[in-house]
Design an enzyme around this catalytic site. Sequence first.
Site, PDB file in Angstrom:
ATOM      1  NE  ARG A  64      63.051  25.355  23.494  1.00 45.58           N
ATOM      2  CZ  ARG A  64      62.120  25.808  22.655  1.00 45.58           C
ATOM      3  NH1 ARG A  64      61.756  25.069  21.621  1.00 45.58           N
ATOM      4  NH2 ARG A  64      61.578  26.984  22.809  1.00 45.58           N
ATOM      5  CE  LYS A 171      44.435  34.131  28.648  1.00 47.11           C
ATOM      6  NZ  LYS A 171      45.113  35.428  28.827  1.00 47.11           N
ATOM      7  CG  HIS A 201      44.638  34.311  36.396  1.00 47.16           C
ATOM      8  ND1 HIS A 201      44.630  34.683  35.077  1.00 47.16           N
ATOM      9  CD2 HIS A 201      44.608  35.462  37.098  1.00 47.16           C
ATOM     10  CE1 HIS A 201      44.610  36.006  34.999  1.00 47.16           C
ATOM     11  NE2 HIS A 201      44.597  36.511  36.213  1.00 47.16           N
ATOM     12  CE  LYS A 205      41.718  37.716  38.986  1.00 49.82           C
ATOM     13  NZ  LYS A 205      42.921  38.408  39.396  1.00 49.82           N
ATOM     14  CD  GLU A 239      44.609  44.276  32.391  1.00 53.05           C
ATOM     15  OE1 GLU A 239      45.626  43.959  33.008  1.00 53.05           O
ATOM     16  OE2 GLU A 239      44.322  43.840  31.266  1.00 53.05           O
ATOM     17  CG  HIS A 263      40.355  36.164  32.206  1.00 56.92           C
ATOM     18  ND1 HIS A 263      40.791  34.903  32.551  1.00 56.92           N
ATOM     19  CD2 HIS A 263      41.468  36.861  31.854  1.00 56.92           C
ATOM     20  CE1 HIS A 263      42.104  34.852  32.408  1.00 56.92           C
ATOM     21  NE2 HIS A 263      42.538  36.009  31.979  1.00 56.92           N
ATOM     22  CE  LYS A 363      46.541  43.843  28.158  1.00 56.15           C
ATOM     23  NZ  LYS A 363      46.498  43.423  29.551  1.00 56.15           N
TER      24      LYS A 363
HETATM   25  C1  BG6 Z   1      45.758  37.639  31.671  1.00 57.93           C
HETATM   26  C2  BG6 Z   1      45.876  38.425  30.406  1.00 57.93           C
HETATM   27  O1  BG6 Z   1      45.138  36.422  31.448  1.00 57.93           O
HETATM   28  O2  BG6 Z   1      44.985  38.392  32.599  1.00 57.93           O
HETATM   29  C3  BG6 Z   1      46.506  39.788  30.661  1.00 57.93           C
HETATM   30  O3  BG6 Z   1      46.687  37.702  29.489  1.00 57.93           O
HETATM   31  C4  BG6 Z   1      45.745  40.522  31.721  1.00 57.93           C
HETATM   32  O4  BG6 Z   1      46.558  40.550  29.471  1.00 57.93           O
HETATM   33  C5  BG6 Z   1      45.572  39.635  32.944  1.00 57.93           C
HETATM   34  O5  BG6 Z   1      46.494  41.677  32.065  1.00 57.93           O
HETATM   35  C6  BG6 Z   1      44.657  40.290  33.953  1.00 57.93           C
HETATM   36  O6  BG6 Z   1      44.690  39.518  35.115  1.00 57.93           O
HETATM   37  P1  BG6 Z   1      44.449  40.193  36.521  1.00 57.93           P
HETATM   38  O7  BG6 Z   1      44.466  39.043  37.475  1.00 57.93           O
HETATM   39  O8  BG6 Z   1      45.568  41.173  36.730  1.00 57.93           O
HETATM   40  O9  BG6 Z   1      43.122  40.864  36.411  1.00 57.93           O
END
Ligand code: BG6
Length: 510
Positions: A64, A171, A201, A205, A239, A263, A363
Amino acid sequence: MGSQEYAEKSADIPRCEIEVPHPCCLVIFGASGDLAKRKLIPSIYRLYRQQLLPRGFFVLGLARTPKTSEQFREDMRIGIRETLPEECDDTCWRNFSSILEYRTVEYGEPESFRKNIADVLPLKEGIAGTGGNRVFYVATPPTIYEDIIFSLQAAGLSREQGNTVKIVIEKPFGRDLESARRLNTVLLQAFEERQIYRIDHYLAKETVQNILMFRFANSIFEPLWNRRYIDHVQITSAETLGIEQRAGYYEKAGVLRDMFQNHMFQLLSLTALEPPALFSHNRVRDEKAKVFQAIRPFNLDRLDETVVVGQYGKGICNGKAVYGYREEAGVAADSVTPTYAALKVNIENWRWNGVPFYLRSGKRLKSRTTEISIHFKQVPHMMFPSTMGNNIEPNTLLLRIQPDEGITLEFQAKNPGSRFCLNPVKLNFSYPANLVLDAYERVLLDCMQGDQMLFIRDDLVDLTWSLLSPLIDRLESLSDIPFPNYAAGTEGPAAALLLAERDGRRWKPL
Ligand code: BG6
């Protein structure tokens, strides 16, 4: 007991040739956003540099925000400089930038789609020689997905007429069962399932793709891959990062929606599925569906035996003092959004009955680790002298997803010299540091090639939300949540330990 490592560094794995997809154009909705700038365009650029894009190819960015193609290119150049500082060279950029165009569009207005997409594409496609094949990539906030799908359909852009038309959806796919079902219905009114690419995603991997190869291309592990030999499985995605600048999204999502519905459950299904007769996208996805169907619904009356949630407080992460979640910009001071969850999953089928799968993700934890650890059973009879004690560590097989991608098998070996002393040792395989394609490059290539293996089918979305939605609803109905309950930089909430300890098991330390 200390553990010794006998490592086999495997830097010289032969690389396979990657197929260049058929000509097509990539239309990105949300092209002025962060995903386009940090992930999509840098991924396209890397594919371009590796000559993995078809000759007939161009990108049309749409959003937009009013801006010219020139401004768009400049923004993308900055994005590439920031994300791939070592790969940005001027000549390559000049050639690459000529395949980028930008137009402004109003998402909810089919007329705007007609004028800015339907009327514009044929001329560009003729010049580029894309054969009219189109990939629509929806990289906008989820609240706009339905408008885009509706406008694509109304402008006649979802139909195939001798060309191929695909749609890629980022997502989160819904925020609960009901919204996911609605989105699926809207999508399937405009597109056929074979045209739809729902992204996770993680599936792209390399190391996640390797799970199936490892399981079904080796004959020595699969006979052990069941309740007779496996005690339990742990799946971890930890993470060290916090929520970065994503409070707006994360506050409404929380870890169960953000990491588990997609995931974590995908990792679970790849670890647990039965061998499909054929390695084809629908056969593999059929087997995943059977795993989800076999998961025992979570007992909402015994939450403490099923799930532990947490939220980080302030602490020290990677040597730096960091804020607690409630102090992050954009987060409510009394937020009860969980940033950590540990979940016990039981799969009720012949292979897995009685083998718990413990899943945890959070996290601001102690380390960044994504891995699947398969914990084998203790030996059935301890024939060694009692002086050795009864604590011989059972074998563990570790599928290391990231970082330090690879596989480790841990077993017992006799210490040289001594008569009876055993020690755990590791047999280690490591992928080379720079894998050929990153997850987004893989996703983009596979979609252009028309391979749906790494994408989520509609029934899988439904099944995972059916399992998780009631649990999330119940957790969200609880009052009196003692958050924050873990300090940043730690292993997570103490209560999470209990989930495994109650069953006589221990989490693998982070
Ligand atoms: C994303 C989440 O799908 O995956 C994030 O929304 C997360 O919160 C991320 O940090 C982790 O992906 P990766 O590839 O860094 O493990």
